[in-house]
Design a protein around this motif. Structure first.
Motif, PDB file in Angstrom:
ATOM      1  N   ALA A  20       0.883  -1.169  -0.095  1.00  0.00           N
ATOM      2  CA  ALA A  20       0.017  -0.071   0.044  1.00  0.00           C
ATOM      3  C   ALA A  20       1.043   1.190  -0.126  1.00  0.00           C
ATOM      4  N   ALA A  21       1.988   1.143   0.755  1.00  0.00           N
ATOM      5  CA  ALA A  21       2.867   2.342   0.810  1.00  0.00           C
ATOM      6  C   ALA A  21       3.463   2.546  -0.365  1.00  0.00           C
ATOM      7  N   PRO A  87      -8.989   3.281 -12.333  1.00  0.00           N
ATOM      8  CA  PRO A  87      -8.431   3.476 -11.211  1.00  0.00           C
ATOM      9  C   PRO A  87      -9.256   2.949  -9.912  1.00  0.00           C
ATOM     10  N   MET A  88      -8.316   2.130  -9.103  1.00  0.00           N
ATOM     11  CA  MET A  88      -8.825   1.761  -7.648  1.00  0.00           C
ATOM     12  C   MET A  88      -8.139   2.550  -6.720  1.00  0.00           C
ATOM     13  N   VAL A  96      -7.070  -4.715  -4.446  1.00  0.00           N
ATOM     14  CA  VAL A  96      -7.158  -4.912  -5.948  1.00  0.00           C
ATOM     15  C   VAL A  96      -7.474  -6.051  -6.590  1.00  0.00           C
ATOM     16  N   PHE A  97      -6.682  -7.056  -6.135  1.00  0.00           N
ATOM     17  CA  PHE A  97      -7.147  -8.361  -6.819  1.00  0.00           C
ATOM     18  C   PHE A  97      -8.370  -8.884  -6.200  1.00  0.00           C
ATOM     19  N   ALA A 114      -2.962 -10.292  -8.753  1.00  0.00           N
ATOM     20  CA  ALA A 114      -2.659 -11.211  -8.017  1.00  0.00           C
ATOM     21  C   ALA A 114      -1.294 -11.931  -7.963  1.00  0.00           C
ATOM     22  N   GLN A 115      -0.854 -12.096  -9.230  1.00  0.00           N
ATOM     23  CA  GLN A 115       0.629 -12.652  -9.554  1.00  0.00           C
ATOM     24  C   GLN A 115       1.572 -11.647  -8.753  1.00  0.00           C
ATOM     25  N   ALA A 116       1.403 -10.395  -9.007  1.00  0.00           N
ATOM     26  CA  ALA A 116       2.371  -9.496  -8.116  1.00  0.00           C
ATOM     27  C   ALA A 116       2.412  -9.788  -6.637  1.00  0.00           C
ATOM     28  N   TRP A 117       1.192  -9.777  -6.118  1.00  0.00           N
ATOM     29  CA  TRP A 117       1.067 -10.001  -4.760  1.00  0.00           C
ATOM     30  C   TRP A 117       1.769 -11.406  -4.416  1.00  0.00           C
TER      31      TRP A 117
END
Ligand SMILES: [Fe+2]
Length: 238
Positions: A20-21, A87-88, A96-97, A114-117
């Motif tokens: 988030a940061a 935009p979210m 987001v995911f 989701a893949q980034a996370w």
């Protein structure tokens, strides 16, 4: 832009805060530009919590380099690109995911976010000199849920090896108990109401340069030598 807010022992809560940061930092970085050049929001890929060669010989520097600098980066880049038109604002990457998962028209956003996370979670769930035995409450829950660490490792191996095609194996909490679960492609246990503690990437890009088709050997070596039980324990408490 990269965030410096991750560490090898990043807990799930810290991980969420860091992602988030990273988004907020990117927003702050855009301040001062003309209004029409403002980025809606961007998630910065957190740095690897160790050098490329730290996990050798289990995972080579070559694999880590491609997997982090190319694959993981592309998921962050694609997420940010999609968010420019959808935009979210103010949402964490996790949010987001999870929101995208509810919308069939947002599949590309779900897959990339989701893949980034998942990948940042995976990187933080590994460490040089890992493996061994978990401690404390995590160890107790492993005993209660699986009947011991050996059975837990067997269940995780089974999930990882039997995932057909690309995907993930996870140690997760479900209904107050631990479970070994698997998800296909970009899937994440949170969309099923489960809380992830650890992830094993079983996409071929995670192991093919080092193990070719021998996924089981990669999984065995990761569980024996790299898995970061302290990260899992922090996630359990988060
Ligand atoms: Fe991957």
């Amino acid at each position: 832009m990269q965030s410096d807010q991750t560490s090898p022992n990043l807990s799930r809560r810290e991980f969420v805060a860091a992602t988030a940061a990273a988004g907020l930092l990117s927003m702050a970085g855009s301040l001062g530009f003309a209004k029409d050049t403002l980025a809606a929001e961007a998630f910065a890929m957190p740095p690897l919590p160790y050098p490329d060669n730290a996990l050798e010989p289990v995972i080579s520097a070559n694999t880590i380099s491609f997997h982090y600098s190319k694959h993981t980066k592309l998921y962050y880049d694609n997420t940010n690109k999609i968010l420019e038109t959808k935009p979210m604002a103010g949402m964490t990457l996790e949010k987001v995911f999870l929101e995208a998962a509810k919308d069939a028209a947002a599949m590309a956003l779900f897959n990339n976010a989701a893949q980034a996370w998942n990948h940042t979670f995976y990187w933080n769930g590994l460490k040089a000199g890992g493996g061994g035995e978990p401690k404390g409450k995590l160890a107790e829950m492993i005993h209660e849920s699986f009947g011991g660490l050996e059975n837990c490792l067997k269940a995780l191996t089974e999930a990882a090896v039997t995932q057909f095609g690309s995907g993930w194996a996870w140690l997760a909490v479900e209904g107050g108990k631990l479970a070994a679960v698997k998800t296909g492609n970009a899937g994440n246990p949170m969309t099923n109401g489960q809380k992830p503690l650890l992830a094993i990437d079983v996409w071929e890009h995670a192991y093919y340069l080092d193990y070719q088709n021998r996924r089981a050997d990669y999984v065995k070596a990761v569980l024996e030598k790299l898995v970061n039980w302290e990260f899992a324990a922090k996630n359990l408490e988060a």
